[in-house]
Scaffold this motif. Sequence first.
Motif, short mmCIF file in Angstrom:
data_model
loop_
_atom_site.label_atom_id
_atom_site.label_comp_id
_atom_site.label_asym_id
_atom_site.label_seq_id
_atom_site.Cartn_x
_atom_site.Cartn_y
_atom_site.Cartn_z
N ALA A 23 37.30 29.19 23.11
CA ALA A 23 36.99 29.34 24.46
C ALA A 23 37.93 28.33 24.92
O ALA A 23 38.37 27.35 24.31
N GLU A 24 38.48 28.68 26.29
CA GLU A 24 39.22 27.54 26.88
C GLU A 24 38.62 26.25 27.30
O GLU A 24 37.30 26.17 27.19
N GLN A 27 37.05 23.01 28.44
CA GLN A 27 36.56 22.97 30.01
C GLN A 27 36.33 21.28 30.13
O GLN A 27 36.28 20.56 29.22
N ILE A 42 31.67 22.49 33.98
CA ILE A 42 30.37 23.53 33.20
C ILE A 42 29.23 23.16 34.32
O ILE A 42 28.45 24.13 34.43
N TRP A 86 27.75 29.78 29.90
CA TRP A 86 28.90 29.92 30.23
C TRP A 86 29.80 30.35 28.90
O TRP A 86 30.78 31.13 28.95
N MET A 87 29.20 29.99 27.73
CA MET A 87 29.85 30.48 26.51
C MET A 87 29.70 32.08 26.56
O MET A 87 30.67 32.95 26.24
N GLY A 133 29.06 33.97 29.08
CA GLY A 133 30.19 34.67 29.97
C GLY A 133 31.60 34.63 29.55
O GLY A 133 32.28 35.58 29.77
N ALA A 134 31.93 33.76 28.80
CA ALA A 134 33.26 33.76 28.62
C ALA A 134 33.89 34.50 27.55
O ALA A 134 34.92 35.21 27.33
N SER A 135 32.77 35.02 26.67
CA SER A 135 33.16 36.13 25.56
C SER A 135 32.40 37.59 25.97
O SER A 135 32.41 38.28 25.21
N SER A 141 34.82 40.37 25.47
CA SER A 141 35.74 40.37 24.36
C SER A 141 35.73 41.57 23.54
O SER A 141 34.69 42.55 23.60
#
Length: 307
Positions: free
Chosen positions: A105-106, A108, A113, A154-155, A157-159, A162
């Motif tokens: 993931a990007e 941060q 966060i 957050w993780m 949501g980031a994936s 995908s």
Amino acid sequence: MIEWIQATTADWDWATFWPELLGKAAGVLTGILLSWFLLIRRRLKSMNRLRSGDSDDVLFQAHYLHSLPETADASHLPSPPPSGVPDNRDQPPRAHYQLLFRNVAEKQTVPQIYDNPAAAELVKSLGDETSLNQPILPTQDTIGFEVINDAASWMSGASATSANSRDVWLFCMTAEDRQVVRKRCVRCFLIRPADLKRFHDWDWCRQNVTVERPWHWFRIVALHRVARLYADQCRMYSVADKATAMPLVDAQAGHRRIMALSLGLIPDERPVSKPVVIDWDLQSKSPLGSQLTLQPGAWPDELVESA
């Protein structure tokens, strides 16, 4: 021109003009010097943090056990066993692995966060309490539960979008010992449950796991310690009243510090270098290695799978 200047300044109160001019000039000059000093000081502090490796970055790293081909190549063999342990390396080759970890993931920062300044400060302070022997952030109570939950959310949501198929990954927040890592920051570990359970047995780690870089030995130790803490967590939540505890209702002093997430991450990775065998005998004789708690023993069969 001279006559115009004389006519313009004829009524000026020079006794007031010069102090006003000099005072304002001094104020402007002082402001410029202070701004320059603060800017340079801030830059120097940033450079010192960069040199020392201190950072408020948050990295999300997935861990993979890459199967190595069964070969007699010495680079794929485990390190010699300790004295007194039978050497079985001449037997038919077993499956060995290379530990890979990749950012998924990007990157941060802690304030990105956590929009709550109190939570951000707590994460930074908890990072200072970790060690290679106890790498997981020692969160406690409701605010500790929220700290883990926010990073896990957050993780997730980031994936969320995908294209990779979803799988169950274990998530935990760590901050590894500054004595062994180049950059001190929060690292969120992601690893499949079956892989983490293998790290529970230090003998298995020692004999079966290679790395990509010699200094990656510390990640094997960290995963071993995480696996041991995960086993303790499974024991705790195998009790009925613990397993049914409600977040924000019951006390969260014993909340799960290792969470199961459904994520669409890359299912497999390829190594970027040949396998490196760690000389564990040498590491165990170092001042840091002698302080580590490395325990043999396979994952207990009686622990519940859903913990």
